[in-house]
Every structure is written in C-alpha cells, then in structure tokens.
Design a protein around this motif. Sequence first.
Motif, short mmCIF file in Angstrom:
data_model
loop_
_atom_site.label_atom_id
_atom_site.label_comp_id
_atom_site.label_asym_id
_atom_site.label_seq_id
_atom_site.Cartn_x
_atom_site.Cartn_y
_atom_site.Cartn_z
N LEU A 145 0.90 -1.05 0.07
CA LEU A 145 0.03 0.06 -0.05
C LEU A 145 0.80 1.26 0.09
CD1 LEU A 145 -3.31 1.04 0.39
CD2 LEU A 145 -2.57 1.02 2.90
N ARG B 99 -0.99 -1.07 8.77
CA ARG B 99 -2.00 -2.11 9.00
C ARG B 99 -1.38 -2.84 10.34
NH1 ARG B 99 -6.31 -3.86 7.02
NH2 ARG B 99 -6.08 -3.01 5.05
N ALA C 262 -8.18 0.20 4.27
CA ALA C 262 -6.69 0.89 4.22
C ALA C 262 -7.13 2.39 4.74
CB ALA C 262 -6.34 1.11 2.90
N TRP C 263 -6.22 2.74 5.58
CA TRP C 263 -6.00 4.35 6.36
C TRP C 263 -7.14 4.37 7.20
CZ3 TRP C 263 -5.32 4.29 0.58
CH2 TRP C 263 -3.97 4.36 0.24
N SER C 264 -7.70 3.33 7.71
CA SER C 264 -8.60 3.32 8.70
C SER C 264 -8.04 3.67 10.01
CB SER C 264 -9.50 2.10 8.91
OG SER C 264 -10.34 1.75 10.05
N SER D 16 -10.37 1.68 0.84
CA SER D 16 -9.81 2.62 1.77
C SER D 16 -11.21 3.16 2.54
CB SER D 16 -9.17 3.83 1.09
OG SER D 16 -9.96 4.37 0.27
N TRP E 296 -3.27 -2.88 -3.38
CA TRP E 296 -3.90 -2.67 -2.25
C TRP E 296 -3.57 -3.60 -1.29
CZ3 TRP E 296 -6.82 1.62 -1.17
CH2 TRP E 296 -7.26 2.49 -2.19
N GLN F 244 -4.13 4.61 -7.07
CA GLN F 244 -4.69 5.97 -6.82
C GLN F 244 -4.49 6.95 -8.14
OE1 GLN F 244 -2.10 4.59 -4.47
NE2 GLN F 244 -4.16 3.79 -3.64
N GLY G 190 -3.20 11.49 -0.02
CA GLY G 190 -4.07 11.23 1.15
C GLY G 190 -4.09 12.11 2.23
#
Length: 519
Positions: free
Chosen positions: A55, A92, A113-115, A231, A302, A346, A514
């Motif tokens: 990622l 992660r 992703a990016w949580s 994401s 991803w 992206q 991001g």
Amino acid sequence: MIRNLVLVSLLFISVNIITAQEKQAIIANIVKEVNTNSQLEKLAHELLDVVGPRLVGSPQMKNAHDWAVKKYSGWGMDARNEQWGTWRGWERGITHVDMVSPRVQSLEARQLAWSPSTGKKGVTAEVVILPEAKDSADFAQKIKSVKGKFVLISMPQPTGRPDENWEKWATEESFEKMKKDRDSLNDLFNEKMQQNGLGRRELPRALEAAGAEGIISSYWSRGFGVNKVFSAYTEDIPTIDVSLEDYGMLYRLAANGDKPELKIVAESQELGEVPTFNTIAEIKGSEKPDEYVILSAHFDSWDGATGATDNGTGTLVMMETMRILKKLYPNPKRTILVGHWGSEEQGLNGSRAFVKDHPEIVEGVQALFNQDNGTGRVENISGNGFLHAYDYIGRWLYEVPEEVTKHIETNFPGTPGRGGSDYASFVAAGVPAFNLSSLSWDYWNYTWHTNRDTYDKIVFDDVKNNVILTAVLAYMASEDEATTSREQIILPVNRRSGEQMTWPEARDATRKGGLDDED
C-alpha cells in the motif's frame, strides 16, 4: 573491380548470417533460461510472502522498493529509488473482530486501508442497520440513533453463490427468480441510499459525526469468499470490511431484534507524511545509451491480500526479464530500463511523475512494454493509436517463439489507451507504449483488489510465457536498426458529442496524497 564487389557482397552476407545466428542463439538461450533456471517462484515468495502487500505510504511499500534495489544490484545493475512525492503514512496492525452477543464467534474481517485505530483495548458496541429515511432532512434526524453503535452500511447479499454456481446447479426458473429478487433488493437499497442524500464518502463521515463507534461494510466480489478491499473515509472511528457470510448474519440478527454486539480490535498506526518512490534499474546501452527500451509494471497494491496478480505477476515478469537480459545480453544496443511505479492504484501517480520529471528519457524511448492485469499468459497487444506500430511490433513479434505468439491477438493501429495502467502515462506523452494484456483467470471477480489476491493464484507457466515474450520483445526493440515512429492516427469523431476526438493529454501526478479531503 568486379572481384572487389563480390568480396564486399560476400562479406555483407557473412555478417548478416552471423547476426542472424547470434540473434537466434540469444532467443534460444532466453527460452532455455526461463524453462530451466527460472527464479520466479523464489522472487514471488520474497515479494509476496515476506514483504507482503504494498500500500502506498506503508512501511511495506518502502521495504519492497529497497528489496528490489538490492535484487537488481545483486544482479549487477544500477538501481535506485527515486522519490516523486509524499503520501499519508499508515501501517496495518492486528485486526480482530468478534461477535460477543447473542453468542461468541470470531468473524472474517479486516480494516480498510487508512482506517483509524481502535487502540489495543478495542471497542465493544451493538450493531445496527443504517436508518431508513424519507429524505435528507429526515435522515439528519434519524442518524442520531447511531450514537455509540457500529453501523452496517452495505446491502446484505441474498446469496453467497456466484452466478456460474447457480447456473450449473439450479433450475432455470430458480436461477431467474434469484436474479430478479437480487435486482429488486439492489434497486431498493440504492433508492434508500439516495434518499439520505449522501455519497459513499460522505456517509461514513456523517455517521462518524453522529457519534457512531465504527462503520461495517461488505463489498462482495461475486465469487466464493471474495470481497473488494479499498480505503476508509473516516477520521476517528474504524471502518471494517466483513465477509459476505458474516455480514449477512449480523444484518439478519440486527433486523430481527437480536441486538448483535461486536468487539473490534484494529491496531493500525498513523505515520504522518512519508516519501513515496519509483524503483528504477538499468542495463546501459553500448551504442545508443540515450535511447531506451522501458519495461513497466506498477509496484504498489491494495492490501486486502498480498497483491499477487495486481501487480505482483507484472512485477515478477519485469524483474525476471531484466535478470535474464543482464545475464545473456549484458551490452544492449539501447539502454534497457525497468520502472516499478508507485501509487498506480490511486491514479497512475508514479508513472505520471516519471514522465513529467524525465523528459530526456521520454524523448529517447524506442518502446515501452507494460504488464499488469493478472496472472494469465498475454493474449492481446494493441498499437495504441501509433500509425506505424504494426511495422515494428510485427517485426519483433515474428522472432518470438510460436508457442508464445500463438496465444496472442494484435490490434493495429488501435486507439490510444487513456487509463487503466501505467502505459497510458507514456502514451499521453506520445511514447510508443504497449500493454501486454493477459487472460482473465477470473481476475476481476477473484483477485482484482480482493482479499484473495495471494501467491497461490499465480499460474507460473503463464508467467514464464510472459517472461519469454517480454525478454524477446525487449531484445528485438533494443537491437532494431530503425527508430520507432511516433506518428499518431487521426482519431475519429465521437458519436455522442459529434466532436473530433483528441489524443489524451499528459497529466502530472498527485504529489501529496491522502493528506487532505481532495485525495
């Protein structure tokens, strides 16, 4: 005089014979190296099992770049990581999702992703269904009920069996009824989502603002056990993807008043703004060092799985091709350069940045070969709108062994690719760039951006096929006496607009990703 002309003619014929013999020997050795000394499985293990998913902005992505540089350097090539921008750094951690009421069961689930993180202690809360509303004003009132709850925001699927399974075993009437019922449920769900007045990005943020403890989604990919994993859009609460089977269970429990409760532990870590790279390696040209044959594959993935077919296989093809060419063809006529691009997922960002930052290389490109979409053997090559592409691609393909080319269809002159993979970044700049499109192997359902894109999905015989193709094309493009034409076709009139179509325009990369709402 006549004697001298005869001697010159004989010498010319002799040189041509030697050149042809050398060419056939190199191609034969390429095939032999692929079939008897392949490093593909070892490279795949190191990249996919050890480094893992890639990622953009993650430590694993940087590990992958460093691993590739070390590999190329060990094979005797100049290699480097080129920074082209920065990205939101994120890693992660452990994700564990357990239903704790009305009974205990561990669920198949993962953070998007990016949580945001829950912290090590996790969060326990009831699971509720997204409130139904007549319109956006009504939704603004009803959304208050989600405070302190996990909210289910996806449609529950009426069946976890893919259509081909139904088609094989069900009666025709049963299959048609299932599809009709599913379509009806989908229409009702979409109508419900439209009534709340919020898009897919805005809805999670609105639920977060209303005090929800977390977002639960399930993006089924129409195959057994397969979900798309992209994401998150929340800033403070976790967003979790749950398998179709477990999501359906939670939905039914909530709908029937059984008040399911989850404990979610999701230990991700924010890393701030981090640099992002392309990895570049070269075999320097001996006669025309400022002309280039480029091998192209995006390096990032991803991270629902390990990115084996998107784009581990394309990466492996280009790495193995470079290894073999360095061993068997160490002094190419033109420089052979490989680009492993960052942040393709992206928006082709790594390749767009390279095109923008290296006009001197772009100007000298003889040809670019890109491989992306899956593990299958290459089956199609388009001329991408370059008027004379057939002249040189056809010439090079003629030298590829028939057991490889018999699978390939060509489309000349074709039309310019406008996206989808990194070759499009170069086509937009007028570079003769070609995508080596492969067979599906159910790529779109089972591995593209899913939780099942793993090592075991690689078909190594097909990947070897693609190495032979790529290596021979690169060799032929490097050795060709002629410089490839960049003349473009006259594009047709757009049937819908009635206006003349134009060549795609080169665009710069998103250099800071991001880190704000626009990205």
